[in-house]
Design a protein around this motif. Structure first.
Motif, PDB file in Angstrom:
ATOM      1  N   MET A   1     -37.194   9.245  -7.106  1.00 16.66           N
ATOM      2  CA  MET A   1     -38.206   8.792  -6.147  1.00 16.66           C
ATOM      3  C   MET A   1     -38.742   9.989  -5.372  1.00 16.66           C
ATOM      4  O   MET A   1     -37.975  10.754  -4.792  1.00 16.66           O
ATOM      5  N   THR A   2     -40.062  10.154  -5.378  1.00 15.52           N
ATOM      6  CA  THR A   2     -40.696  11.246  -4.651  1.00 15.52           C
ATOM      7  C   THR A   2     -41.179  10.747  -3.294  1.00 15.52           C
ATOM      8  O   THR A   2     -41.940   9.789  -3.219  1.00 15.52           O
ATOM      9  N   GLU A   3     -40.718  11.408  -2.238  1.00 10.02           N
ATOM     10  CA  GLU A   3     -41.125  11.005  -0.899  1.00 10.02           C
ATOM     11  C   GLU A   3     -42.264  11.866  -0.391  1.00 10.02           C
ATOM     12  O   GLU A   3     -42.472  12.991  -0.856  1.00 10.02           O
ATOM     13  N   ALA A   4     -43.004  11.313   0.542  1.00 10.17           N
ATOM     14  CA  ALA A   4     -44.124  12.020   1.152  1.00 10.17           C
ATOM     15  C   ALA A   4     -44.288  11.493   2.568  1.00 10.17           C
ATOM     16  O   ALA A   4     -43.550  10.610   3.017  1.00 10.17           O
ATOM     17  N   VAL A   5     -45.263  12.044   3.269  1.00  6.32           N
ATOM     18  CA  VAL A   5     -45.574  11.622   4.638  1.00  6.32           C
ATOM     19  C   VAL A   5     -47.046  11.237   4.705  1.00  6.32           C
ATOM     20  O   VAL A   5     -47.911  11.987   4.240  1.00  6.32           O
ATOM     21  N   LEU A   6     -47.319  10.065   5.261  1.00  7.18           N
ATOM     22  CA  LEU A   6     -48.687   9.608   5.486  1.00  7.18           C
ATOM     23  C   LEU A   6     -49.019   9.821   6.954  1.00  7.18           C
ATOM     24  O   LEU A   6     -48.299   9.353   7.837  1.00  7.18           O
TER      25      LEU A   6
ATOM     26  N   GLU B   1     -41.641   6.415   0.083  1.00 10.21           N
ATOM     27  CA  GLU B   1     -41.958   6.686  -1.303  1.00 10.21           C
ATOM     28  C   GLU B   1     -43.451   6.967  -1.454  1.00 10.21           C
ATOM     29  O   GLU B   1     -44.290   6.226  -0.952  1.00 10.21           O
ATOM     30  N   ARG B   2     -43.770   8.030  -2.157  1.00  4.79           N
ATOM     31  CA  ARG B   2     -45.161   8.483  -2.253  1.00  4.79           C
ATOM     32  C   ARG B   2     -46.085   7.422  -2.851  1.00  4.79           C
ATOM     33  O   ARG B   2     -47.188   7.185  -2.351  1.00  4.79           O
ATOM     34  N   VAL B   3     -45.639   6.746  -3.900  1.00  4.11           N
ATOM     35  CA  VAL B   3     -46.489   5.750  -4.553  1.00  4.11           C
ATOM     36  C   VAL B   3     -46.850   4.631  -3.578  1.00  4.11           C
ATOM     37  O   VAL B   3     -48.010   4.191  -3.520  1.00  4.11           O
ATOM     38  N   PHE B   4     -45.875   4.168  -2.820  1.00  2.72           N
ATOM     39  CA  PHE B   4     -46.150   3.104  -1.850  1.00  2.72           C
ATOM     40  C   PHE B   4     -47.078   3.603  -0.752  1.00  2.72           C
ATOM     41  O   PHE B   4     -48.005   2.895  -0.336  1.00  2.72           O
ATOM     42  N   LEU B   5     -46.865   4.831  -0.280  1.00  3.13           N
ATOM     43  CA  LEU B   5     -47.728   5.373   0.763  1.00  3.13           C
ATOM     44  C   LEU B   5     -49.160   5.533   0.269  1.00  3.13           C
ATOM     45  O   LEU B   5     -50.108   5.355   1.041  1.00  3.13           O
TER      46      LEU B   5
ATOM     47  N   ASN C   1     -41.968  17.255   3.366  1.00  6.81           N
ATOM     48  CA  ASN C   1     -40.883  16.369   2.944  1.00  6.81           C
ATOM     49  C   ASN C   1     -40.294  15.571   4.087  1.00  6.81           C
ATOM     50  O   ASN C   1     -39.612  14.581   3.863  1.00  6.81           O
ATOM     51  N   THR C   2     -40.519  15.997   5.313  1.00 11.79           N
ATOM     52  CA  THR C   2     -39.905  15.321   6.454  1.00 11.79           C
ATOM     53  C   THR C   2     -40.927  15.081   7.553  1.00 11.79           C
ATOM     54  O   THR C   2     -41.957  15.763   7.641  1.00 11.79           O
ATOM     55  N   LEU C   3     -40.600  14.131   8.414  1.00 10.03           N
ATOM     56  CA  LEU C   3     -41.449  13.886   9.576  1.00 10.03           C
ATOM     57  C   LEU C   3     -41.443  15.091  10.508  1.00 10.03           C
ATOM     58  O   LEU C   3     -42.459  15.414  11.134  1.00 10.03           O
ATOM     59  N   GLU C   4     -40.285  15.743  10.634  1.00 10.08           N
ATOM     60  CA  GLU C   4     -40.171  16.871  11.561  1.00 10.08           C
ATOM     61  C   GLU C   4     -41.136  17.996  11.187  1.00 10.08           C
ATOM     62  O   GLU C   4     -41.773  18.606  12.063  1.00 10.08           O
ATOM     63  N   GLU C   5     -41.277  18.284   9.897  1.00  9.17           N
ATOM     64  CA  GLU C   5     -42.214  19.316   9.460  1.00  9.17           C
ATOM     65  C   GLU C   5     -43.652  18.907   9.754  1.00  9.17           C
ATOM     66  O   GLU C   5     -44.471  19.720  10.202  1.00  9.17           O
ATOM     67  N   ALA C   6     -43.955  17.647   9.498  1.00 14.27           N
ATOM     68  CA  ALA C   6     -45.321  17.173   9.756  1.00 14.27           C
ATOM     69  C   ALA C   6     -45.637  17.207  11.248  1.00 14.27           C
ATOM     70  O   ALA C   6     -46.756  17.565  11.647  1.00 14.27           O
ATOM     71  N   LEU C   7     -44.686  16.834  12.081  1.00 13.77           N
ATOM     72  CA  LEU C   7     -44.902  16.876  13.525  1.00 13.77           C
ATOM     73  C   LEU C   7     -45.248  18.283  13.988  1.00 13.77           C
ATOM     74  O   LEU C   7     -46.120  18.481  14.840  1.00 13.77           O
ATOM     75  N   ALA C   8     -44.568  19.264  13.424  1.00  7.45           N
ATOM     76  CA  ALA C   8     -44.746  20.639  13.870  1.00  7.45           C
ATOM     77  C   ALA C   8     -45.991  21.294  13.288  1.00  7.45           C
ATOM     78  O   ALA C   8     -46.563  22.194  13.913  1.00  7.45           O
ATOM     79  N   GLU C   9     -46.432  20.864  12.100  1.00  7.75           N
ATOM     80  CA  GLU C   9     -47.465  21.603  11.390  1.00  7.75           C
ATOM     81  C   GLU C   9     -48.810  20.891  11.276  1.00  7.75           C
ATOM     82  O   GLU C   9     -49.830  21.532  10.995  1.00  7.75           O
ATOM     83  N   HIS C  10     -48.838  19.585  11.456  1.00  5.99           N
ATOM     84  CA  HIS C  10     -50.108  18.869  11.258  1.00  5.99           C
ATOM     85  C   HIS C  10     -51.114  19.284  12.330  1.00  5.99           C
ATOM     86  O   HIS C  10     -50.767  19.426  13.499  1.00  5.99           O
ATOM     87  N   PRO C  11     -52.389  19.473  11.961  1.00 10.47           N
ATOM     88  CA  PRO C  11     -53.405  19.880  12.949  1.00 10.47           C
ATOM     89  C   PRO C  11     -53.445  18.961  14.169  1.00 10.47           C
ATOM     90  O   PRO C  11     -53.300  17.749  14.044  1.00 10.47           O
ATOM     91  N   TRP C  12     -53.639  19.570  15.306  1.00 10.37           N
ATOM     92  CA  TRP C  12     -53.812  18.831  16.553  1.00 10.37           C
ATOM     93  C   TRP C  12     -55.091  18.018  16.442  1.00 10.37           C
ATOM     94  O   TRP C  12     -56.149  18.532  16.079  1.00 10.37           O
ATOM     95  N   GLN C  13     -55.014  16.708  16.762  1.00  9.03           N
ATOM     96  CA  GLN C  13     -56.148  15.815  16.584  1.00  9.03           C
ATOM     97  C   GLN C  13     -57.164  15.879  17.727  1.00  9.03           C
ATOM     98  O   GLN C  13     -58.234  15.284  17.639  1.00  9.03           O
ATOM     99  N   GLU C  14     -56.844  16.586  18.798  1.00  6.96           N
ATOM    100  CA  GLU C  14     -57.753  16.689  19.935  1.00  6.96           C
ATOM    101  C   GLU C  14     -58.996  17.494  19.552  1.00  6.96           C
ATOM    102  O   GLU C  14     -58.902  18.666  19.166  1.00  6.96           O
TER     103      GLU C  14
END
Length: 242
Positions: free
Chosen positions: A1-6, A113-117, A160-173
């Motif tokens: 199972m391949t995981e991802a973050v939406l 799971e990436r497919v479900f996301l 692969n994790t929420l923690e990485e996305a929290l730290a790296e995703h562009p600021w939406q402001e």
């Protein structure tokens, strides 16, 4: 199972995320609740309120919320007239207090799971039923999934994790000039789902089991509140939230 973050953008003039709403008092949390997010995704997918299987599948996604702009808690004072009394002997006026967040902006992250996301993301872009943030009048001010060309792009992430996305995703402001005079770059509050045994974990009773009218059911989860630096101000890559 391949995981991802939406990654989803929750942007609206008004949002309401009730946790303990009762009768004439309707509260709101300072960030989206798990039940509110699952309800919105269920609407996008066309999930019935009594579909426990699909609701459980959505609720099983690990969730984090980054507060990219703190909202202001406001109160809407409403009066309903000519409400029949319990004894049926006349009518009365009923006052209700409804709280909501004004001008809030959130980055909502879901790991699974990436497919479900991918199915969820497609439904968000072409929802079966209207999407709203807690109440039907609180509709999105911008798409929940933005194109990368805007520099704020949301959607399926490779982290692969929420923690990485929290730290790296562009600021939406988008109104970043508001922070030009700040002595220090703002820290962004985040709420991350964690195991019950993790240090500083606090409980939230907002995981839906069924949305059946008159028979709603919820269960408990645990979260940790932390803070992350605005990604653009970060040097040397990402760091865990603190």
């Amino acid at each position: 199972m391949t995981e991802a973050v939406l990654a989803l953008r929750f942007d609206a003039p008004m949002q309401s995320w009730g946790m303990r709403s009762r009768f004439t008092h309707r509260d709101t949390m300072r960030e989206p609740s798990k039940s509110g997010v699952v309800g919105l995704l269920g609407a996008a997918l066309g999930t019935e309120r009594t579909d426990r299987g699909r609701i459980a599948e959505l609720a099983g996604l690990r969730m984090a919320v980054r507060v990219d702009r703190e909202g202001i808690v406001e109160r809407d004072y409403q009066v309903t007239t000519d409400v029949p009394t319990t004894k049926g002997a006349g009518h009365r006026n009923v006052v209700s207090h409804r709280y909501y967040l004004a001008d809030a902006l959130f980055l909502v992250l879901l790991q699974g799971e990436r497919v479900f996301l991918e199915q969820v993301a497609a439904a968000v872009c072409h929802p079966r039923w209207p999407l709203f943030f807690g109440r039907k009048a609180h509709v999105p001010a911008s798409p929940l999934i933005l194109a990368e060309s805007r520099g704020l792009g949301t959607g399926i992430r490779r982290e692969n994790t929420l923690e990485e996305a929290l730290a790296e995703h562009p600021w939406q402001e988008e109104h970043r000039e508001l922070w030009d005079r700040a002595e220090d770059a703002p820290m962004l509050r985040a709420v991350v789902e964690v195991p019950a045994a993790e240090a500083d974990a606090e409980s939230r009773y907002d995981v839906p089991v069924t949305f059946e009218s008159g028979n709603r059911e919820f269960r408990q989860r645990y979260v940790r509140v932390c803070h992350v630096a605005v990604p653009e101000t970060r040097e040397g890559g990402s760091a865990p939230c603190t």
